[in-house]
Structure formats: structure tokens, C-alpha cells
Enzyme design. Structure first.
Site, PDB file in Angstrom:
ATOM      1  N   GLY A   1      17.172  66.162  24.429  1.00  0.00           N
ATOM      2  CA  GLY A   1      16.593  64.895  23.991  1.00  0.00           C
ATOM      3  C   GLY A   1      16.533  63.838  25.067  1.00  0.00           C
ATOM      4  O   GLY A   1      16.423  62.651  24.778  1.00  0.00           O
TER       5      GLY A   1
ATOM      6  N   LYS B   1      11.988  64.208  25.458  1.00  0.00           N
ATOM      7  CA  LYS B   1      11.202  62.969  25.410  1.00  0.00           C
ATOM      8  C   LYS B   1       9.862  63.142  26.127  1.00  0.00           C
ATOM      9  O   LYS B   1       8.873  62.537  25.750  1.00  0.00           O
ATOM     10  CB  LYS B   1      11.973  61.833  26.091  1.00  0.00           C
ATOM     11  CG  LYS B   1      13.083  61.229  25.234  1.00  0.00           C
ATOM     12  CD  LYS B   1      12.521  60.165  24.319  1.00  0.00           C
ATOM     13  CE  LYS B   1      13.584  59.376  23.561  1.00  0.00           C
ATOM     14  NZ  LYS B   1      14.405  60.138  22.629  1.00  0.00           N
TER      15      LYS B   1
ATOM     16  N   ASP C   1      13.938  54.070  20.878  1.00  0.00           N
ATOM     17  CA  ASP C   1      13.201  53.618  22.058  1.00  0.00           C
ATOM     18  C   ASP C   1      11.725  53.358  21.786  1.00  0.00           C
ATOM     19  O   ASP C   1      10.836  53.881  22.476  1.00  0.00           O
ATOM     20  CB  ASP C   1      13.340  54.655  23.196  1.00  0.00           C
ATOM     21  CG  ASP C   1      14.789  54.825  23.610  1.00  0.00           C
ATOM     22  OD1 ASP C   1      15.661  54.215  22.974  1.00  0.00           O
ATOM     23  OD2 ASP C   1      15.060  55.565  24.571  1.00  0.00           O
TER      24      ASP C   1
ATOM     25  N   ASP D   1      25.488  62.263  21.059  1.00  0.00           N
ATOM     26  CA  ASP D   1      26.412  61.887  22.119  1.00  0.00           C
ATOM     27  C   ASP D   1      25.744  61.918  23.483  1.00  0.00           C
ATOM     28  O   ASP D   1      25.361  62.984  23.970  1.00  0.00           O
ATOM     29  CB  ASP D   1      27.644  62.807  22.090  1.00  0.00           C
ATOM     30  CG  ASP D   1      28.876  62.074  22.566  1.00  0.00           C
ATOM     31  OD1 ASP D   1      28.736  61.271  23.517  1.00  0.00           O
ATOM     32  OD2 ASP D   1      29.961  62.284  21.997  1.00  0.00           O
TER      33      ASP D   1
ATOM     34  N   ASP E   1      19.889  60.908  32.580  1.00  0.00           N
ATOM     35  CA  ASP E   1      18.485  60.577  32.872  1.00  0.00           C
ATOM     36  C   ASP E   1      18.299  59.126  33.307  1.00  0.00           C
ATOM     37  O   ASP E   1      17.268  58.766  33.861  1.00  0.00           O
ATOM     38  CB  ASP E   1      17.569  60.913  31.674  1.00  0.00           C
ATOM     39  CG  ASP E   1      18.055  60.315  30.367  1.00  0.00           C
ATOM     40  OD1 ASP E   1      19.021  59.527  30.382  1.00  0.00           O
ATOM     41  OD2 ASP E   1      17.464  60.636  29.309  1.00  0.00           O
TER      42      ASP E   1
HETATM   43  C1  GDL Z   1      18.529  56.909  24.888  1.00  0.00           C
HETATM   44  C2  GDL Z   1      17.613  57.929  24.307  1.00  0.00           C
HETATM   45  C3  GDL Z   1      17.829  59.305  24.902  1.00  0.00           C
HETATM   46  C4  GDL Z   1      18.252  59.234  26.358  1.00  0.00           C
HETATM   47  C5  GDL Z   1      19.559  58.473  26.395  1.00  0.00           C
HETATM   48  C6  GDL Z   1      20.209  58.358  27.760  1.00  0.00           C
HETATM   49  C7  GDL Z   1      18.954  58.064  22.223  1.00  0.00           C
HETATM   50  C8  GDL Z   1      18.941  58.088  20.732  1.00  0.00           C
HETATM   51  N1  GDL Z   1      17.752  57.965  22.842  1.00  0.00           N
HETATM   52  O1  GDL Z   1      18.506  55.788  24.497  1.00  0.00           O
HETATM   53  O2  GDL Z   1      16.635  60.028  24.763  1.00  0.00           O
HETATM   54  O3  GDL Z   1      18.419  60.497  26.906  1.00  0.00           O
HETATM   55  O4  GDL Z   1      19.351  57.179  25.925  1.00  0.00           O
HETATM   56  O5  GDL Z   1      19.380  57.690  28.673  1.00  0.00           O
HETATM   57  O6  GDL Z   1      19.991  58.130  22.807  1.00  0.00           O
END
Ligand code: GDL
Length: 462
Positions: A24, A55, A132, A239, A245
Site C-alpha cells: 500500500g 498507490k 490521502d 502499520d 516511501d
Molecule cells: C500514508 C499512506 C500510505 C503510505 C504511508 C507512508 C496510509 C493509510 N496511507 O499516509 O499509502 O505508504 O503513508 O508514507 O497510511
């Protein structure tokens, strides 16, 4: 059609705690070979759920209305089949929040068609994400549905009820727009956003939560219990402890930590969204799996040391082999977002203390630091001969950077040892202005300095 909430919750919570991996993150999605390797790890370690939500899969987010092409669909079908074979629950997520018009029935049809396509490929479990995204609502949607929270609940509830027709045992997960304590405090999503979600979202739908922060150092039982009152169900932990990223210089191979085993009873699952570079996730996922089934107290460091020992064979080189001690030291330099491991901390502390002192006071500290730095540099060099090239490619930029900084410090310490007079910085052919720490990002980074309280100040005022 709808199964009684309480009955369903009972069976779910007692029999199917979700623990596993969310693909994710932002950045390049994992390859099929990496995902197959992941499923092998998961099956061996008892991780039971994989959530497909990269994403930057265009069809997951930007092009959420567009069906997959036949070849893309075939690939996803293979993924679902691989999960089935390993008895891993495959969950498919869609993120329509960038531009969905919540009150328009055609939009619901688009979502149904996508889920239908996935269902045709064997997928039984689904998820809708609203993280986001812009937290405003079109006037028409506000008129018809009232608030962003109600609009999202309308869409999620409708889809869930519909999907139960073909998948009666479907798990359905929901990621809210405010998905951590800080966002809720800042009233992201509007006044009363989470309370409305808790009230209006069907009880069978699980709600994701990342803890007090997006990247939470700790997630306590108290924190989650308070949230449960608002959400009217146990939250499902998304988590981000090992996600990287948001910072291209780092990765995290420290242990799953900052969560007590008692947390497990307070949540409907623990799902880890780890490093973008798949090969760097061995220790994070291995220790998550251990945490999920550990009895008694959780010793994160012991779990790390055990997992890193298992990881060592992946570091076979075509030349001189690396040792466990060296791998631990390297891993300690890329440990967790808020802390380095003991060896990383101590390496940094010794360099810092040297620079703070007059070289005449160094004694044997300089030589000790240089020996450690040389050993770590040598480890980095040896990794360029890793047999597992994807592992090397995942590490390469960090190895390069670490070598560069150790090299510079070593030169500095050597030079000062030979000539301790103040003011001489010397220069290095390998660190020329412009090429070294150059570029616009480094320049911009230098303009604002973060203060101890988290705020920023211009460099000249810091
Ligand atoms: C986020 C993003 C996720 C991302 C992470 C770390 C959630 C629910 N969404 O906000 O895709 O990888 O931060 O940068 O965590």
C-alpha cells in the site's frame, strides 16, 4: 441479505484475526516474482492476509473507473490463485477518493464493475480507501449526502451490501480520510468525521487506523480503546512502522516494536505496509509474524537478532562472505524511523563526540572510530558482490551514501590526527562541491532547519 452484525463480529473476531501485509505504499509496485516470494514467507510464518493496494498502480487510484486489460486481469488472477494455494486471504482495494462524485449512481456502478471484474478472477474480499485525498465535497454531494463522512459511508455500505450477494463471507475494509490521531485532532474530513463514520458505517466493515501518527512509534492499548468508542468497533491497524516511501535515503529493517502483545486483543488485525523495496522486508515481516503469535512479553531486540540470522543467507556474495556481526551493525544503521539500533547509535555517538573534541583529547577514540568505520565500509563494498542482485539493487543507493559519509569522516579524522591545528578542513577529491550533496533538493533542505520541537526555522535564524 445482511448477516446480523453481532453474530458476524463474534465469529470474525474469534476466528479470523487478520495479520499480514499491505502492498500500500507509493512507488514502484512489487513484481510478480516478489509477491510469490512474499506468499511463501507468509505461508511459512503464519501471516494470513495480503492486501493489494499499490498507490501507483494507475487502476487502483488515478484510473479507478477503468477496468483492467485482459493481460493485467490475467496477472491479478494468478496472484489471487497463488494466495489461495497458500491459504492467504487476498483482499483487493480501490481508492476512488481523488475525484469520485459520491452521490452519483454511475460512480457506484463503476466501483461495482471493478469489484465484479476482480470477483470474476476469484477475489472474495474487498476494500475501499479514502486516504490521502482532498477532504472537501462537491456542493451537489453535500446537498444530497450531508458530509464527507456520510458520503463515504453511503458508498461503502452500498458496495458492501451488494458484494455480499456474490461473496457472502466477504471481508470488507475501509480506510477513512482521517486515519490517525493527529489527523483526527486536526479535524481532517470535517467536524465529527470519525464519529459519523463510527455511527453510519455498517458494523461488519473494518476500519483502518495507523495509530496516533501516520508513522506511529507506539500504538498503545489505551489509544486504541479510546478510538474503539468512537468507531464502535475494534480498529484494524494499518502499520506504517516500516514504510519508507516518504524518505528515499532510508529503509527500515528493525523489528516490529512499540506495540505490546496486549494490543492484539484490542484490534481486528495488524497489517503492515512495509518498505517499498521488497527485498528489504525480511526482518520487518518475520518479526511481525513472531509478534502476532508470541506468548508472554515481546522482546523486540531478541526477535530482530533471530530474524537477521535467518536473513544472513540472502547475503551470500560471489567473493568474501559477510558475517552476522557485520549484518547486525549495518541493520542497526537502518533500524526504525525513530531510532537506530545500538550499533548504529554508538557509531554515530563516537563520530559526534570526536568532532566535538579537540583532537589532542582524542586518545584512542579516533583509531577505534576509524576501525569501526572501515569495517562498515568494507561490508558495504562486499555487498556489491551479492548474488541476489535485486537485494543489492534495493540497497545500492543507501550503501553508496553510507560509504561516502564514512569515508569523509575517516579522512577528516585522519587529517586532524596528523595536523590538529584549528580551522583546517582540508578537501577531498571525492567530495567536490556541486557533485557532492548537490542538487536542488539538497539546497532546499538546507534552507529550513527543523527545531527540537518539530517546527522549522530559516537556516540563518536557527
Ligand atoms: C500514508 C499512506 C500510505 C503510505 C504511508 C507512508 C496510509 C493509510 N496511507 O499516509 O499509502 O505508504 O503513508 O508514507 O497510511
Amino acid at each position: 441479505m445482511l448477516i446480523q452484525s453481532d453474530e458476524r463480529m463474534e465469529t470474525r473476531e474469534t476466528t479470523s484475526f487478520m495479520v499480514g501485509v499491505i502492498e500500500g505504499f507509493y512507488g514502484q509496485p512489487w513484481t510478480m516474482a516478489e509477491r510469490f516470494e512474499l506468499f511463501g514467507w507468509m505461508a511459512r510464518w503464519g501471516l494470513n492476509t495480503y492486501l493489494y493496494a499499490p498507490k501507483d498502480d494507475l487502476n487502483h487510484r488515478a484510473l479507478w473507473r477503468q477496468l483492467y486489460s485482459p493481460s493485467e486481469a490475467k496477472t491479478l488472477g494468478q496472484l489471487i490463485e497463488a494466495c489461495q494455494q497458500s491459504q492467504i486471504r487476498f483482499i483487493y482495494a480501490l481508492s476512488p477518493g481523488l475525484d469520485i462524485r459520491y452521490s452519483n449512481e454511475d460512480e457506484l456502478d463503476h466501483l461495482k464493475k471493478r469489484f465484479e471484474q476482480m470477483n470474476g478472477l476469484g477475489c472474495q474480499h474487498f476494500s475501499l480507501f479514502f486516504d490521502d485525498i482532498p477532504d472537501g465535497l462537491e456542493t451537489e454531494d453535500t446537498g444530497r449526502l450531508g458530509s464527507l463522512a456520510s458520503a463515504q459511508c453511503h458508498v461503502a455500505n452500498s458496495l458492501f451490501k451488494w458484494i455480499l450477494g456474490s461473496c457472502p463471507d466477504a471481508r470488507f475494509l475501509f480506510c477513512p480520510t482521517a486515519y490517525c490521531g493527529r489527523m483526527a485532532d486536526g479535524k481532517l474530513g470535517g467536524e465529527g468525521y470519525l464519529a459519523t463514520i463510527g455511527r453510519e458505517l455498517l458494523r461488519e466493515i473494518d476500519i483502518f487506523w495507523t495509530g496516533p501518527e501516520i508513522i506511529s512509534r507506539e500504538i498503545t492499548v489505551n489509544h486504541v480503546q479510546a478510538l474503539r468508542e468512537v468507531l464502535r468497533r475494534k480498529p484494524l491497524i494499518w502499520d506504517n512502522l516500516h514504510a519508507n516511501d516518504y524518505d528515499g535515503h532510508r529503509f527500515f529493517c528493525g523489528p516490529y516494536s512499540g506495540r505490546a502483545p496486549e494490543l492484539r486483543a484490542e484490534v481486528s488485525g495488524l497489517m503492515c505496509n512495509p518498505n517499498t523495496e521488497f527485498p528489504l522486508n525480511y526482518v520487518p515481516l518475520r518479526t511481525l509474524a513472531e509478534f502476532a503469535r508470541c506468548r508472554g512479553a515481546w522482546d523486540a531486540r531478541a526477535a530482530y537478532l533471530a530474524a537477521i540470522q535467518e536473513w544472513l543467507p540472502y547475503f551470500e556474495t560471489v567473493g568474501r562472505q559477510v558475517t552476522l556481526e557485520d549484518l547486525i551493525c549495518f541493520g542497526d544503521c537502518y533500524y526504525l524511523p525513530y531510532e537506530e539500533g545500538p550499533e548504529g547509535r554508538s557509531l554515530y555517538a563516537s563520530a559526534r563526540s570526536l568532532l566535538a573534541q579537540n583532537p589532542s583529547e582524542w586518545g584512542d577514540q579516533a583509531a577505534l572510530f576509524q576501525a569501526r568505520a572501515a569495517r562498515l565500509r568494507d561490508f558495504c563494498v562486499r555487498l556489491s558482490e551479492l548474488r541476489q542482485r535485486p537485494l543489492f539493487y534495493a540497497l545500492n543507493r543507501r550503501l553508496w551514501e553510507l560509504r561516502e559519509e564514512l569515508d569523509l569522516l575517516d579522512r577528516y579524522v585522519r587529517m586532524k590526527s596528523e595536523n590538529p591545528s584549528p580551522g583546517i578542513l582540508g578537501s577531498s577529491d571525492f567530495h567536490l562541491p556541486g557533485t557532492y550533496r548537490g542538487g536542488i533538493v539538497a539546497g532546499l533542505q538546507g534552507l529550513l532547519v527543523q527545531q527540537a520541537n518539530g517546527g522549522f526555522a530559516p537556516t540563518h535564524a536557527a
